[in-house]
Scaffold this active site. Structure first.
Site, short mmCIF file in Angstrom:
data_model
loop_
_atom_site.label_atom_id
_atom_site.label_comp_id
_atom_site.label_asym_id
_atom_site.label_seq_id
_atom_site.Cartn_x
_atom_site.Cartn_y
_atom_site.Cartn_z
N GLY A 21 29.57 4.91 57.46
CA GLY A 21 29.30 5.65 56.24
C GLY A 21 30.38 6.67 56.02
N MET A 23 30.52 9.76 56.93
CA MET A 23 30.79 10.70 58.01
C MET A 23 31.23 10.02 59.30
SD MET A 23 28.20 13.88 57.88
CE MET A 23 29.17 14.61 59.20
N VAL A 26 29.11 3.45 63.43
CA VAL A 26 28.16 3.13 64.48
C VAL A 26 28.62 1.85 65.16
CG1 VAL A 26 25.75 2.65 65.06
CG2 VAL A 26 26.28 4.21 63.19
N ASP A 135 16.90 15.39 54.90
CA ASP A 135 17.68 14.31 54.29
C ASP A 135 16.99 12.98 54.52
OD1 ASP A 135 21.04 12.94 54.60
OD2 ASP A 135 19.77 13.22 52.83
#
Length: 866
Positions: A21, A23, A26, A135
């Site tokens: 994503g 940030m 994974v 969030d």
């Protein structure tokens, strides 16, 4: 640093990318030390030097690691010193909720409630630790392939100040600097959208949006731009669910509406309350009459063998108790039970345990007996559903327990004796607010207790404006005043049916009373049945049959008599007769929970799993707060291989009754079958700490046995036998533990005792396939192979679909030297999804090398990340 497959971060080897994503990314990785696959999250190169990003990254790890909860991702390790920084975490083998919504929206009611109740449970655990997610969105929720929910990404989480010991509330504040907007726009709360303070109620708002989206396939405030979406969140109401999801039940729409209140004060006072409402809905709206939650067409009738779980050495403890169920402490839910019919005038009444103000032990028994008689009497009134609570509450008030079980009204009372006079003061309380809505005092002679009970019952039915008891020929009652007094004492004793001394007290009294009274013989049959369940001595079962048959002859219209007789018939394997008795009880009194539980057990053994589930769910609808009902439904799901729901039900048992040894023992049994040995041992130890029972001790022994800790296993089995010396299963297990631990010294004697007891059990119930199967195993271990094969064949003929029976058949075949048959049977079980844990840990089968050619990822193997 650019990661590539094969590179290492600490002790972990990178395997492949999983996704990414804005940030970070994974990765799938391997933990060679523990032999498991994990997930590793890294920051993007561009953010490695960003202090804010590093702080968020660290906050994500520390917030999640502070929560030891099955619905929150588990964090293994955090590294902030290298390049890149990384978090090692649990690998969830499944899809994000975003993917699930995209594929399935709108989701079915069952699927929605299954998912959202788990999300709420994880959030409630976080909020109870003072952690707010801030969030929450579908991308941050993972659904594993076996249906477990995991909440991820606590990167924006902030701790809230927890209350001091003298402060009963949490002050929402200091979690966000005013004017700062955090979170994902589409799932923000109005207070977040304004840049204001975000607390646990902001997460509730986000969950309301998610729930709305699951039910409709669209977001409630979605607009063309982020600014327009923020404006809609702050100012506009979503399109009503009733128009977009007209099939959604009203109680669920109310939950969504409450979560989406613009003013945080209009939402739930605690997320645990929200979670309980969702759990209640999951139970109430799973009634078999709802086509959305019935068994799929492919599973009508008997379930496929791959859905059936065997648990040879695991003891699940069940209780059926003529409506006198024990429950436990929890906070009151807001929702009340769904009516069992279209009659919206049904009242839900809890009869609280009457208190004795005379401070005399015998008067206390009379008070308990009087409240039990009223409970049984009022349960036969049309338009009134009596819901049961713990007769011996500890800690929580009885009224809070009434809230727990979904009652709207509660009958409370006190009893005082002075010389030969009895005064009973009773009140009907409005459960939600504790307000007294009616009450009275009845005074009479201690020699006329039945008349006092009749007066109270009649006044209550008049006040509630419900129809009185159905007319029926009056059975021969207890005419002697002294015998009435003794009868009430006996009924008081029967409230503690798990205590052998109390059962003995009841038997001692009832055996002196009239053989011509149906209520005496019914109570005596019940007492004998409890005695048998505690001792396993068949003589008590014979006495129970005779007492119940006398009661049924005197009063054939008494449904409680039918239930007790049905339970005894279950014990001796006369399944069709048992089902017939339970059906008669249901016909006479459709809202009698114990009749539905008994009928479910009978038809389950007869192979009709669909009907069994229908009656279990009816019992849940009638008494959603009864730990006994949840315990039975958990055992049913355990038996058909639905381990997720079984674990959920047993977890509910210990939530409702935190000091319930049975619940923890059964919870451990599920976890053991899932291969979670340490969790299972912890649950068994918890059960034993509360009350050492033979079932929990035997289960603990089985856990030790599978861990190859044979001496500890033998010690646990011996302790189980000291409590219940006549259970053949414990003797077989002890023989195994001795044989594989210290050698054969004592093992042969244990097997011989097991054979003797199993043969006695078969004299009581000759149709018990599992007793035949286990007897065959014990005989084979004593070298009596031909007899063993005969019992094994008999077991298979009685129940060819039971994997426990077929497993024992494989053991007998192996001990008899027929290695080909043993191997074939075991491999067929594995192929059908039978749990590998027992097969892999049974030293009896090690010679077969059954796994030499089997893929380690067999279909029923629990993945490390699931």
């Amino acid at each position: 640093m650019e990661l590539k497959p094969g590179s290492r971060l600490g002790p972990y080897k990178i395997v492949s990318p999983l996704g990414g994503g804005g940030m970070g990314r994974v990765w799938l990785a391997e933990d060679a030390t523990l032999g498991r696959k994990i997930a590793i999250k890294t920051l993007t190169d561009a953010l490695q030097s960003s202090q804010a990003a590093l702080q968020r990254f660290e906050r994500e790890a520390r917030s999640a690691s502070a929560l030891n909860h099955p619905n929150v991702i588990t964090i293994y390790e955090l590294s902030l010193s290298g390049d890149p920084v990384w978090i090692a975490m649990e690998l969830v083998d499944g899809d994000s909720l975003r993917q699930v919504i995209a594929a399935e929206a709108p989701l079915s009611l069952r699927r929605t409630l299954q998912i959202v109740s788990q999300i709420a449970d994880g959030l409630a655990a976080a909020h109870e630790k003072g952690i707010v997610h801030r969030d929450l969105k579908p991308e941050n929720i993972m659904i594993s392939k076996d249906g477990f929910v995991k909440v991820l990404d606590f990167g924006l989480a902030k701790p809230l100040p927890l209350p001091d010991s003298d402060d009963s509330t949490v002050s929402p504040g200091h979690s966000t600097h005013p004017g700062t907007i955090v979170g994902t726009v589409a799932y923000m709360s109005p207070e977040q959208a304004r840049g204001g303070v975000a607390d646990f109620r902001s997460d509730q708002f986000a969950l309301g949006i998610i729930l709305y989206e699951m039910l409709t396939g669209r977001r409630p405030f979605h607009r063309a731009s982020a600014a327009e979406t923020l404006t809609a969140i702050i100012r506009e109401d979503p399109e009503p669910l009733a128009s977009l999801a007209p099939d959604s039940p009203a109680p669920l729409r109310w939950v969504v509406d409450r979560c989406l209140q613009k003013d945080p004060r209009g939402r739930y006072a605690s997320t645990r309350d929200l979670e309980r409402d969702l759990q209640n809905l999951r139970t109430h709206l799973s009634d078999a009459s709802n086509p959305d939650v019935s068994l799929p067409a492919s599973n009508k009738g008997a379930l496929p063998r791959s859905k059936v779980l065997a648990a040879t050495a695991i003891v699940l403890v069940l209780v059926i108790a003529m409506g006198w169920f024990l429950t436990g402490e929890t906070e009151p839910p807001i929702l009340t039970p769904a009516p069992m019919s279209a009659d919206s005038n049904t009242r839900y009444l809890s009869v609280l345990p009457f208190a004795d103000t005379s401070d005399q032990s015998e008067t206390a028994l009379i008070a308990q007996g009087l409240s039990a008689m009223l409970r049984a009497d009022l349960s036969r009134v049309s338009g009134l559903q009596v819901v049961s609570i713990d007769s011996t509450p500890s800690g929580a008030t009885a009224l809070s327990r009434a809230r727990t079980v979904g009652a709207t009204l509660a009958l409370d009372g006190t009893l005082q004796q002075l010389d030969d006079q009895i005064r009973v003061s009773w009140s009907i309380l409005s459960v939600p607010d504790g307000r007294v809505v009616s009450g009275d005092t009845v005074t009479g002679s201690s020699k006329d207790l039945f008349a006092i009970e009749d007066q109270i019952s009649n006044r209550i039915t008049r006040f509630l404006d419900v129809q009185g008891r159905p007319s029926a020929p009056d059975p021969v009652e207890i005419e002697s005043p002294d015998h009435q007094l003794e009868y009430l004492k006996a009924v008081g004793y029967l409230q503690r049916y798990d205590n052998e001394a109390s059962i003995d007290g009841a038997i001692r009294i009832l055996e002196t009373l009239s053989e011509d009274s149906a209520i005496v013989q019914a109570a005596l049959g019940r007492a004998y049945l409890h005695k048998f369940q505690l001792t396993r001595d068949p003589a008590w079962a014979d006495l129970a049959v005779r007492a119940c048959e006398r009661a049924a002859t005197i009063d054939p219209q008494n449904p409680e008599v039918r239930v007790t007789l049905g339970e005894v018939r279950l014990l001796n394997g006369r399944l069709e007769e048992a089902a017939d008795q339970f059906r008669r009880a249901v016909a006479q009194q459709p809202n009698l929970t114990s009749a539905h539980l008994g009928l479910a057990a009978a038809v389950r053994r007869l192979g009709n799993l669909e009907e069994a589930e229908r009656h279990y769910r009816r019992a849940l609808a009638l008494e959603p707060g009864s730990w006994v009902v949840h315990n039975h439904f958990g055992a049913f799901n355990f038996g058909i291989g639905n381990l997720e729901l079984a674990e959920s039900e047993f977890t509910r048992v210990v939530e409702l009754s935190p000091d319930n040894s049975r619940g923890y023992s059964n919870l451990g049994a599920v976890r053991l079958e899932l291969g979670r040995h340490d969790d299972a041992v912890a649950a068994f130890r918890k059960s034993i700490d509360i009350q050492p029972t033979s079932s929990a001790l035997s289960n603990l022994g089985t856990a030790f046995f599978r861990l190859r800790r044979y001496e500890e296993a033998a010690d646990a089995y011996r302790r189980a036998i000291s409590l219940t010396p006549d259970d053949y299963r414990f003797w077989i297990h002890l023989g195994d533990a001795i044989r594989w631990g210290a050698g054969n010294a004592g093992a042969e004697e244990a097997y011989d005792r097991a054979i003797e007891l199993a043969e006695r059990e078969l004299a009581l119930d000759p149709r018990s396939a599992r007793t035949h199967a286990q007897l065959g195993v014990a005989l084979a271990k004593r070298g009596r192979i031909s007899e063993a094969r005969a019992h094994s064949a008999k077991a298979v003929s009685l129940d060819p679909e039971d994997p426990d029976v077929r497993y024992d058949q494989a053991v007998v075949a192996n001990l008899g030297g027929d290695y080909s048959q043993a191997t074939s049977l075991l491999r067929s079980l594995i192929d059908e999804g039978w749990g590998l844990d027992q097969i892999k840990t049974d030293p009896e089968l090690a010679n077969l090398k059954i796994f030499a050619s089997k893929d380690a990822s067999s279909p029923n193997r629990r993945k490390e990340n699931s």
